[in-house]
Enzyme design. Structure first.
Site, PDB file in Angstrom:
ATOM      1  N   THR A 187       8.558 -10.054  29.844  1.00 36.99           N
ATOM      2  CA  THR A 187       9.780 -10.690  29.673  1.00 36.99           C
ATOM      3  C   THR A 187      10.581 -10.845  28.617  1.00 36.99           C
ATOM      4  OG1 THR A 187      10.599 -13.324  29.588  1.00 36.99           O
ATOM      5  CG2 THR A 187       8.302 -12.740  28.937  1.00 36.99           C
ATOM      6  N   GLU A 332       6.608 -17.336  32.126  1.00 35.07           N
ATOM      7  CA  GLU A 332       5.392 -17.461  31.048  1.00 35.07           C
ATOM      8  C   GLU A 332       4.430 -18.592  32.601  1.00 35.07           C
ATOM      9  OE1 GLU A 332       8.332 -17.535  29.834  1.00 35.07           O
ATOM     10  OE2 GLU A 332       8.502 -16.482  27.889  1.00 35.07           O
ATOM     11  N   LYS A 439      20.800 -15.477  30.072  1.00 32.91           N
ATOM     12  CA  LYS A 439      21.000 -15.491  31.271  1.00 32.91           C
ATOM     13  C   LYS A 439      22.157 -14.286  32.255  1.00 32.91           C
ATOM     14  CE  LYS A 439      16.493 -15.313  33.854  1.00 32.91           C
ATOM     15  NZ  LYS A 439      15.972 -16.546  34.808  1.00 32.91           N
ATOM     16  N   TRP A 444      17.841 -10.923  31.786  1.00 27.97           N
ATOM     17  CA  TRP A 444      18.353 -11.163  30.682  1.00 27.97           C
ATOM     18  C   TRP A 444      18.216 -10.153  29.736  1.00 27.97           C
ATOM     19  CZ3 TRP A 444      17.240 -15.812  29.184  1.00 27.97           C
ATOM     20  CH2 TRP A 444      16.350 -16.964  29.948  1.00 27.97           C
TER      21      TRP A 444
HETATM   22  P1  ADP Z   1      12.920 -17.143  36.152  1.00 30.36           P
HETATM   23  O1  ADP Z   1      13.958 -16.635  36.512  1.00 30.36           O
HETATM   24  O2  ADP Z   1      11.813 -16.463  37.407  1.00 30.36           O
HETATM   25  O3  ADP Z   1      12.755 -18.516  36.124  1.00 30.36           O
HETATM   26  P2  ADP Z   1      12.369 -15.774  33.177  1.00 30.36           P
HETATM   27  O4  ADP Z   1      11.333 -15.951  32.742  1.00 30.36           O
HETATM   28  O5  ADP Z   1      13.035 -14.733  34.213  1.00 30.36           O
HETATM   29  O6  ADP Z   1      12.113 -16.823  35.101  1.00 30.36           O
HETATM   30  O7  ADP Z   1      13.627 -17.251  33.242  1.00 30.36           O
HETATM   31  C1  ADP Z   1      13.111 -18.260  32.634  1.00 30.36           C
HETATM   32  C2  ADP Z   1      14.378 -19.219  32.352  1.00 30.36           C
HETATM   33  O8  ADP Z   1      15.213 -18.901  33.037  1.00 30.36           O
HETATM   34  C3  ADP Z   1      14.122 -20.797  31.929  1.00 30.36           C
HETATM   35  O9  ADP Z   1      13.255 -20.890  31.032  1.00 30.36           O
HETATM   36  C4  ADP Z   1      15.781 -21.296  31.839  1.00 30.36           C
HETATM   37  O10 ADP Z   1      16.024 -20.786  30.361  1.00 30.36           O
HETATM   38  C5  ADP Z   1      16.509 -20.685  32.831  1.00 30.36           C
HETATM   39  N1  ADP Z   1      15.974 -20.624  34.205  1.00 30.36           N
HETATM   40  C6  ADP Z   1      15.226 -20.654  35.485  1.00 30.36           C
HETATM   41  N2  ADP Z   1      15.725 -21.490  36.053  1.00 30.36           N
HETATM   42  C7  ADP Z   1      16.425 -22.106  35.782  1.00 30.36           C
HETATM   43  C8  ADP Z   1      17.272 -23.449  36.766  1.00 30.36           C
HETATM   44  N3  ADP Z   1      16.986 -23.800  37.481  1.00 30.36           N
HETATM   45  N4  ADP Z   1      18.446 -23.985  35.971  1.00 30.36           N
HETATM   46  C9  ADP Z   1      18.723 -23.689  34.287  1.00 30.36           C
HETATM   47  N5  ADP Z   1      17.447 -22.794  34.447  1.00 30.36           N
HETATM   48  C10 ADP Z   1      16.718 -21.694  34.440  1.00 30.36           C
END
Ligand code: ADP
Length: 542
Positions: A187, A332, A439, A444
């Site tokens: 990540t 994570e 994001k 990211w």
């Molecule tokens: P993923 O993209 O599969 O959720 P990542 O590890 O790339 O996994 O990103 C995780 C982060 O993305 C979270 O800590 C949060 O900041 C953001 N995130 C994930 N899902 C959501 C959601 N439904 N609403 C808002 N933020 C989210």
């Protein structure tokens, strides 16, 4: 007293064995990078995964060694999911959207011994190859007919179909300890350097059970599942494993993620459940806009990775009779943390009230616990008002990053870097983020990486990169810069400086020159203050 039940380790290969034995004729459909549609069944997948497991052994991949993949969602990638993990190696999914330098760093950090890649990534592999020493061989995920000639790679290039053809389909999946590592995903979260999350067989299988539940991603043998979320991004939210566990038909979209291609695939294969980030669904919704009777089969769509806007929920539900399942997770967390499924009393709420519930990220499935804490670490009430740092723990939460010295946990809890409140029904809603990242369209962008590049420019005194809201990408990087006195540096010039230094899509969309940046007591930039001031820049232009 010890219980007297069978002790069968929870293993990734057992998902495939189950699918082969009990759902052997269920279909897996893939759009290939070659453009055509490929279809076969779970029993074919199992047979080819065993051949591939023999091939990995033949390549000298030892237990625990990493097998890299640089690939879209497709059946050959799926074969590697099971062949690599099942045989005791570690599947390492690489994100092709990263910059060459970052990819090279990750490959070397993980010590990938072999990298399998889709043909569309040949040029990327050619750029990365001179910068890596760990891989001893590359494998093009194609057949002999499509193999690239004169590729100029410094190490041997093999052909996926040749490997399958050359090896026997007799392979005993080893009875591994269930805590053995199964897959690895980096990540590019909170630091300039990406961090590896190393999943185990046990965590993967427990996550699969929990994520398939009705109040979770709600998947059954009767479903036709389309993971649009990439298999290089947290194992496509676990959907390949879930599909095998429940025996669902799996539809894999390859590289064609535009609205038209996705819609055609959804209709042709009669998809019932799909999953992806909001940005992808914008394209799909735009494509079906004004179409009468769109989505003849799709009943649910899982939306996560970024907040799902209510307008999107309403468009799916009102115009297309497709239920939206808003979910929150992280690399994570394998990734499922919370899912927004209604409790019974919420079903009788008004439409507007139900949309307000669906804007929340939801409640945890069994296996995940969560809490919110205040400035002194004290636990905050679930009153839908107090917002604090969100911490989680559970069976599929990382406890340590791969080959890292930094502790990942705080007193046994994993700090997510998200800020949230929780209501009396236990529904969590993200309100902010304490981690310093952007994001964009589900991927990211490291603000540190952007700042580091800006500092290389001789006329920059201070550079701060923040996440600014964006109508299409959810967030885009915005660069705030203090110039050297008397500098005439223009915004375009500074943006041009980023070319070839970061991946194109990571480049900030705009630069704002400021007189000073606010600093806290310890000299740290007060990014929150800057976010408050500039986070609507791309919406309002100031
Ligand atoms: P993923 O993209 O599969 O959720 P990542 O590890 O790339 O996994 O990103 C995780 C982060 O993305 C979270 O800590 C949060 O900041 C953001 N995130 C994930 N899902 C959501 C959601 N439904 N609403 C808002 N933020 C989210």
């Amino acid at each position: 007293m010890e219980g007297l039940m069978m002790q069968q380790p929870l293993l990734v290969a057992s998902l495939l064995q189950h699918a082969e034995r009990h759902h052997g004729t269920q279909e897996i459909v893939s759009r290939r990078v070659e453009g055509d549609i490929h279809r076969y069944q779970y029993r074919d997948l199992a047979r080819r995964a065993r051949r591939l497991a023999n091939a990995l052994a033949g390549l000298g991949i030892a237990p625990g060694e990493r097998v890299g993949t640089l690939a879209w969602n497709g059946y050959r990638h799926l074969e590697l999911y099971f062949a690599a993990s099942g045989s005791g190696a570690v599947l390492h999914t690489l994100n092709p959207r990263l910059h060459v330098e970052q990819l090279a760093y990750i490959i070397e950090h993980a010590e990938d011994r072999v990298i399998f890649f889709d043909l569309s990534f040949l040029a990327l592999i050619q750029s990365v190859a001179p910068h890596v020493k760990s891989p001893k061989v590359f494998v093009a995920m194609t057949d002999r007919e499509h193999m690239p000639h004169a590729h100029g790679l410094p190490i041997p290039l093999l052909c996926h179909e040749d490997l399958i053809d050359l090896h026997s389909d007799v392979f005993e999946w080893p009875a591994l300890d269930e805590n053995t590592a199964s897959s690895l995903c980096y990540t590019s979260g909170t630091t300039a350097r990406p961090k590896g999350v190393l999943y185990s067989h046990r965590s993967t299988v427990l996550h699969t059970y929990a994520a398939a539940l009705p109040d979770s991603l709600n998947c059954a043998a009767r479903d036709v599942i389309l993971p649009v979320v990439p298999m290089f991004h947290v194992n496509a939210w676990g959907l390949p494993y879930i599909a095998a566990m429940v025996g669902a038909k799996l539809v894999l979209p390859g590289p064609a993620l535009d609205g038209k291609s996705l819609y055609e695939l959804i209709e042709a294969e009669q998809v019932t459940v799909s999953a992806g980030v909001p940005t992808v669904w914008q394209g799909l919704l735009a494509h079906v806009e004004g179409m009468a009777g769109a989505f003849s089969s799709m009943r649910r769509t899982i939306i996560g990775g970024a907040p799902c806007p209510t307008a999107m929920t309403a468009a799916f539900q009102e115009r297309h009779r497709v239920d939206v399942l808003h979910a929150w997770g992280m690399t994570e967390l394998s990734p499922v943390g919370t899912v927004c499924s209604f409790r019974s009393h919420q079903l009788s709420l008004s439409t507007e009230e139900r949309y307000a519930v669906q804007a929340k990220q939801g409640r945890p499935v069994f296996g995940i616990d969560m809490k919110i804490t205040g400035a002194d670490g004290e636990e905050l009430a679930w009153d839908n008002a107090a917002a604090g740092d969100l911490l989680v723990r559970g069976h599929w939460v990382t406890r340590h990053y791969f080959r890292s010295d930094e502790p990942a946990l705080q007193e046994g809890w994993f700090p997510t870097g998200d800020v949230a409140r929780i209501d009396a029904d236990g529904f969590m809603q993200i309100t902010d983020r304490s981690k310093d990242v952007i994001k964009s369209g589900g991927e990211w962008i490291s603000s540190t990486e952007i700042e580091n590049v800006a500092y290389l420019h001789p006329e920059v005194t201070s550079a701060v990169c923040i996440a600014a809201r964006h109508p299409k990408w959810d967030e885009r990087p915005l660069l705030l810069v203090v110039k050297k006195p008397d500098s005439t540096l223009a915004a375009d010039e500074l943006l041009g400086f980023f070319d070839n230094k970061v991946a194109k899509w990571c480049k900030p969309d705009a630069v704002v020159f400021v007189e000073t940046v606010p600093l806290g007591a310890t000299g740290k930039v007060l990014k929150n203050q800057l976010r408050d001031q500039f986070s609507n820049y791309y919406l309002t232009g100031s």
